[in-house]
Design an enzyme around this catalytic site. Structure first.
Site, PDB file in Angstrom:
ATOM      1  N   LYS A 110     -37.763 -22.760 -42.703  1.00  0.00           N
ATOM      2  CA  LYS A 110     -37.799 -21.583 -41.826  1.00  0.00           C
ATOM      3  C   LYS A 110     -38.229 -20.323 -42.567  1.00  0.00           C
ATOM      4  O   LYS A 110     -37.860 -20.125 -43.726  1.00  0.00           O
ATOM      5  CB  LYS A 110     -36.412 -21.337 -41.203  1.00  0.00           C
ATOM      6  CG  LYS A 110     -35.900 -22.464 -40.318  1.00  0.00           C
ATOM      7  CD  LYS A 110     -34.495 -22.132 -39.818  1.00  0.00           C
ATOM      8  CE  LYS A 110     -33.874 -23.281 -39.029  1.00  0.00           C
ATOM      9  NZ  LYS A 110     -32.438 -23.071 -38.791  1.00  0.00           N
ATOM     10  N   ARG A 134     -23.864 -28.237 -31.068  1.00  0.00           N
ATOM     11  CA  ARG A 134     -24.067 -27.812 -29.681  1.00  0.00           C
ATOM     12  C   ARG A 134     -24.405 -29.054 -28.860  1.00  0.00           C
ATOM     13  O   ARG A 134     -23.528 -29.743 -28.387  1.00  0.00           O
ATOM     14  CB  ARG A 134     -25.193 -26.768 -29.600  1.00  0.00           C
ATOM     15  CG  ARG A 134     -24.805 -25.409 -30.144  1.00  0.00           C
ATOM     16  CD  ARG A 134     -26.010 -24.559 -30.400  1.00  0.00           C
ATOM     17  NE  ARG A 134     -26.922 -25.244 -31.322  1.00  0.00           N
ATOM     18  CZ  ARG A 134     -28.022 -24.716 -31.823  1.00  0.00           C
ATOM     19  NH1 ARG A 134     -28.381 -23.518 -31.480  1.00  0.00           N
ATOM     20  NH2 ARG A 134     -28.775 -25.388 -32.674  1.00  0.00           N
ATOM     21  N   SER A 156     -30.203 -18.916 -32.830  1.00  0.00           N
ATOM     22  CA  SER A 156     -30.787 -17.718 -33.451  1.00  0.00           C
ATOM     23  C   SER A 156     -32.218 -17.531 -32.972  1.00  0.00           C
ATOM     24  O   SER A 156     -32.659 -16.397 -32.737  1.00  0.00           O
ATOM     25  CB  SER A 156     -30.746 -17.848 -34.974  1.00  0.00           C
ATOM     26  OG  SER A 156     -29.418 -17.933 -35.417  1.00  0.00           O
ATOM     27  N   HIS A 158     -22.082 -18.777 -33.407  1.00  0.00           N
ATOM     28  CA  HIS A 158     -21.592 -18.829 -34.787  1.00  0.00           C
ATOM     29  C   HIS A 158     -20.212 -18.169 -34.877  1.00  0.00           C
ATOM     30  O   HIS A 158     -19.303 -18.697 -35.523  1.00  0.00           O
ATOM     31  CB  HIS A 158     -22.545 -18.086 -35.738  1.00  0.00           C
ATOM     32  CG  HIS A 158     -23.901 -18.709 -35.882  1.00  0.00           C
ATOM     33  ND1 HIS A 158     -25.069 -18.001 -35.697  1.00  0.00           N
ATOM     34  CD2 HIS A 158     -24.279 -19.969 -36.193  1.00  0.00           C
ATOM     35  CE1 HIS A 158     -26.103 -18.797 -35.914  1.00  0.00           C
ATOM     36  NE2 HIS A 158     -25.652 -20.001 -36.192  1.00  0.00           N
TER      37      HIS A 158
END
Ligand code: PNS
Length: 171
Positions: free
Chosen positions: A42, A91, A129, A18
């Site tokens: 989440k 990514r 994360s 990030h």
């Protein structure tokens, strides 16, 4: 008119991947607002306030970058802040389908707001994360994976949790 971009995400917590995207965006735009949101899919480890504070500490040397919480629709937050661009980091190919769907939904809702994808650096390709939370939970080495402030916060978070809670809190 300043060229303002929004960089949205859960940032639970922010990683060096990030931070890399934020640094790139800060060189492209007059102002970058990191928008810390809730992902309904989440269960976060850090509160929104904690995530914002960690990003503020991480980006304190980038004078054109701020971090704020947001609720509701992302496009409304972008328009409310005079931003014409939403930045997303990409990514691997696995990110693409979800991000493409979000970008098209946001374009449908706000055709005047463009989504811009920035490729991550090759050495952050595997970083997420979720992966850093797993490493922290198992007391692994966080060096070069997260900003220093995040490493300290992760250590504190897992040190404070009883074992049974550790596994439950991970998404
Ligand atoms: O890092 P994440 O979890 O992929 O971030 C997702 C986030 C918070 C950016 C996304 O869920 C979001 O934009 N939420 C706000 C609601 C919204 O505007 N959704 C897009 C249209 S369906």
């Amino acid at each position: 008119m300043p060229n303002i971009a929004i960089y949205p995400g859960s940032f639970d917590p922010a990683t060096n991947g990030h931070a890399d995207v934020i640094a790139r965006a800060s060189r492209l735009f007059d102002r970058v607002i990191i928008a810390v949101g809730r992902n309904s899919q989440k269960q976060p480890l850090f509160s929104v306030e904690e995530r914002v504070a960690l990003l503020q500490e991480t980006c304190q040397n980038m004078t054109n970058v701020t971090a704020e919480p947001f609720d509701g629709m992302l496009v409304d937050f972008a328009r409310g802040n005079g931003a014409k661009v939403i930045i997303k980091g990409l990514r691997a190919v696995s990110d693409f389908e979800y991000e493409f769907q979000m970008a098209l939904a946001n374009r449908h809702l706000a055709p005047d707001v463009e989504t811009l994808f920035l490729m991550t650096s090759a050495h952050h390709l595997y970083l997420s994360s979720s992966i850093v939370k797993e490493i922290a939970r198992l007391n692994g080495d966080l060096t070069a994976l997260v900003p220093d402030a995040v490493a300290v916060a992760l250590r504190a978070k897992f040190a404070l949790q009883p074992d049974e809670l550790r596994s439950e809190r991970l998404p």
